[in-house]
Design a protein around this motif. Structure first.
Motif, mmCIF file in Angstrom:
data_model
loop_
_atom_site.group_PDB
_atom_site.id
_atom_site.type_symbol
_atom_site.label_atom_id
_atom_site.label_comp_id
_atom_site.label_asym_id
_atom_site.label_seq_id
_atom_site.Cartn_x
_atom_site.Cartn_y
_atom_site.Cartn_z
ATOM 1 N N TYR A 166 0.187 4.078 -3.012
ATOM 2 C CA TYR A 166 -0.529 5.346 -2.881
ATOM 3 C C TYR A 166 0.157 6.523 -3.564
ATOM 4 C CZ TYR A 166 2.438 7.681 0.594
ATOM 5 O OH TYR A 166 3.476 8.316 1.215
ATOM 6 N N PHE A 225 0.812 -1.227 0.000
ATOM 7 C CA PHE A 225 0.000 0.000 0.000
ATOM 8 C C PHE A 225 0.843 1.273 0.000
ATOM 9 C CE2 PHE A 225 -2.926 -3.235 1.664
ATOM 10 C CZ PHE A 225 -3.988 -3.047 0.781
ATOM 11 N N LEU A 246 -5.993 4.972 0.055
ATOM 12 C CA LEU A 246 -4.926 4.004 0.294
ATOM 13 C C LEU A 246 -4.127 4.341 1.548
ATOM 14 C CD1 LEU A 246 -3.633 3.477 -3.357
ATOM 15 C CD2 LEU A 246 -4.817 1.802 -1.919
ATOM 16 N N LEU A 247 -4.172 5.590 1.988
ATOM 17 C CA LEU A 247 -3.469 5.965 3.214
ATOM 18 C C LEU A 247 -4.106 5.343 4.457
ATOM 19 C CD1 LEU A 247 -2.623 9.701 2.469
ATOM 20 C CD2 LEU A 247 -0.990 7.823 2.780
ATOM 21 N N ALA A 253 -5.534 8.051 -3.585
ATOM 22 C CA ALA A 253 -4.330 8.133 -2.759
ATOM 23 C C ALA A 253 -4.701 8.286 -1.281
ATOM 24 C CB ALA A 253 -3.462 9.309 -3.204
#
Length: 459
Positions: free
Chosen positions: A341, A337, A353-354, A350
């Protein structure tokens, strides 16, 4: 490698858990977690006030970086070694209390600085105070919980890292526009200070309360089974510590270097995430800081507690190497991940995905402390923890942010290529972390089995 776990009473017969109740043990964890929150707020807040500090004290980026690096990390790490020896023989709650008082007072003295030299000395003091907490906390918690419950206990303490960092990020995003003003403000008794210096009084004062709370933690070393005073366990000579480290070099080397690689990637993400969002997706400083603060404050604690529960579950199933397995799982999740991102085209994707990035970044840290505690004899835990933190802090603090910057400046030679620098450093760093922890698993299991057998023989 697995082995049936011994009974809880036998496993900890030579530790402090027999002298405290479960409620007292969890009370100690709660106070130490609060102390960790306080320490991380004091530690992180300076990085969010760079611009007003540069303007009012007329310093450069390099000088500010030394406040966060040399002025804090180096002294914090090196002072941990003598403090670790003190922890192994002294009254640990009093050590925590003294440390909390020191870092709080020195944080508030930052609010009175009129020169760069004054500010630098204050940051050294903050680092010196905070150097007491890690070794003492690991020693206290490891002595009061059996191995099969150590993961959750350590992870609860480590929640303070993410709660404190999240508070600092969010507080910074909130106050940056309110304190970034020229001029002076009159403070009773103290006198005139710059507006940004008021922040250091606000975040420093709660630490004095933490110092008082630390004194209420029960110290089993001061008790015997009958409740009367007794001498603390004899401290291991430093020569014995060195011999032990050499004998178990693969175990402790893999732990320190493996988790240092994970921490390096985390440091890099923490240092450059806001810049990435600003450069790549056009976010404002406030938007980037708010996202980083909210994710760290909310998702980080979930990740570290998930890691603690997995550690305890696998430990209860007979996996001695449970902490290293959790470390490897966290590194694998970050490889995927944190590698993705930065390079996705959509800012919303993005940001989404954090969420798993924060989960997997936080997952290993309670397990890491549990692993260090289990790999060291009880009378060496303070020193073992200090040496582990020395390696992890120095390597991650030096390599993490710098690796991203060097890739951007020297390899890609384009500020907008920071997205590729973040992705590449995450993939490489976490691959190395997985390899080191996998290499150390057999040795770690052998070390822990030997220590448990020695504890059984002594019981």
């Amino acid at each position: 490698m697995t082995t049936p776990l011994r009974s809880e009473s036998t496993a900890r017969a030579s530790d402090d858990s027999r002298l405290v109740t479960p409620a007292q043990a969890w009370y100690a964890v709660a106070i130490l977690t609060i102390a960790n929150v306080s320490g991380f707020v004091d530690r992180q807040i300076l990085s969010l006030l760079v611009e007003p500090i540069k303007r009012d004290l007329r310093v450069t980026d390099t000088q500010v970086s030394l406040l966060m690096g040399l002025g804090f990390v180096v002294f914090y790490s090196l002072l941990g070694l003598p403090i670790g020896r003190w922890v192994d023989r002294g009254h640990r709650p009093r050590i925590v209390a003294l440390g909390a008082m020191v870092w709080s007072v020195m944080t508030m003295l930052t609010g009175t600085a009129r020169s760069y030299g004054h500010l630098f000395l204050a940051r050294i003091g903050v680092g010196a105070g905070e150097a007491t907490l890690g070794p003492a906390a690991v020693s206290i918690i490891a002595g009061q919980f059996p191995p099969r419950r150590l993961g959750v206990a350590m992870s609860t303490y480590m929640m303070g890292t993410f709660l404190g960092s999240g508070v600092a990020y969010a507080l910074g995003a909130y106050v940056v526009g309110r304190v970034d003003k020229p001029g002076l403000v009159a403070v009773p008794i103290i006198g005139d200070v710059f507006p940004w210096q008021l922040v250091f009084f606000v975040v420093g004062l709660p630490g004095l309360v933490v110092a008082l709370l630390a004194l209420t933690i029960r110290e089993p070393r001061a008790l015997s089974v009958g409740g009367e005073s007794s001498a603390p366990e004899k401290q291991a000579p430093f020569a014995d510590v060195i011999v032990y480290l050499r004998t178990n070099a693969r175990t402790l080397g893999a732990l320190s270097l493996g988790f240092a690689c994970s921490a390096s990637v985390n440091y890099g993400v923490g240092a450059w995430l806001a810049t990435f969002l600003i450069r790549t997706h056009g976010w404002t400083v406030q938007e980037a800081g708010t996202l980083q603060g909210v994710l760290t404050f909310t998702i980080g604690p979930l990740g570290v507690m998930l890691g603690g529960r997995l550690t305890d579950r696998w430990s209860q199933q007979g996996h001695i190497d449970a902490p290293l397995r959790v470390g490897m799982l966290g590194a694998l999740g970050m490889l995927i991940f944190a590698g993705l991102y930065p390079i996705v085209p959509s800012p919303l994707l993005a940001a989404a995905l954090l969420v798993p990035v924060n989960i997997f970044a936080a997952m290993p840290w309670g397990a890491a402390n549990a692993a260090v505690a289990e790999a060291m004899p009880p009378r060496m835990r303070g020193q073992g923890s200090a040496m582990y933190q020395l390696v992890v802090n120095l390597l991650s603090g030096a390599l993490g942010p710098t690796a991203v910057a060097l890739l951007t400046d020297k390899v890609f030679r384009d500020p907008l290529a920071i997205r590729y620098s973040l992705s590449l450093s995450a993939v490489f760093g976490m691959s190395l972390a997985i390899a080191l922890l996998a290499w150390g698993r057999p040795a770690f299991s052998a070390t822990v089995q030997r220590l448990r057998a020695e504890a059984d023989a002594a019981a």
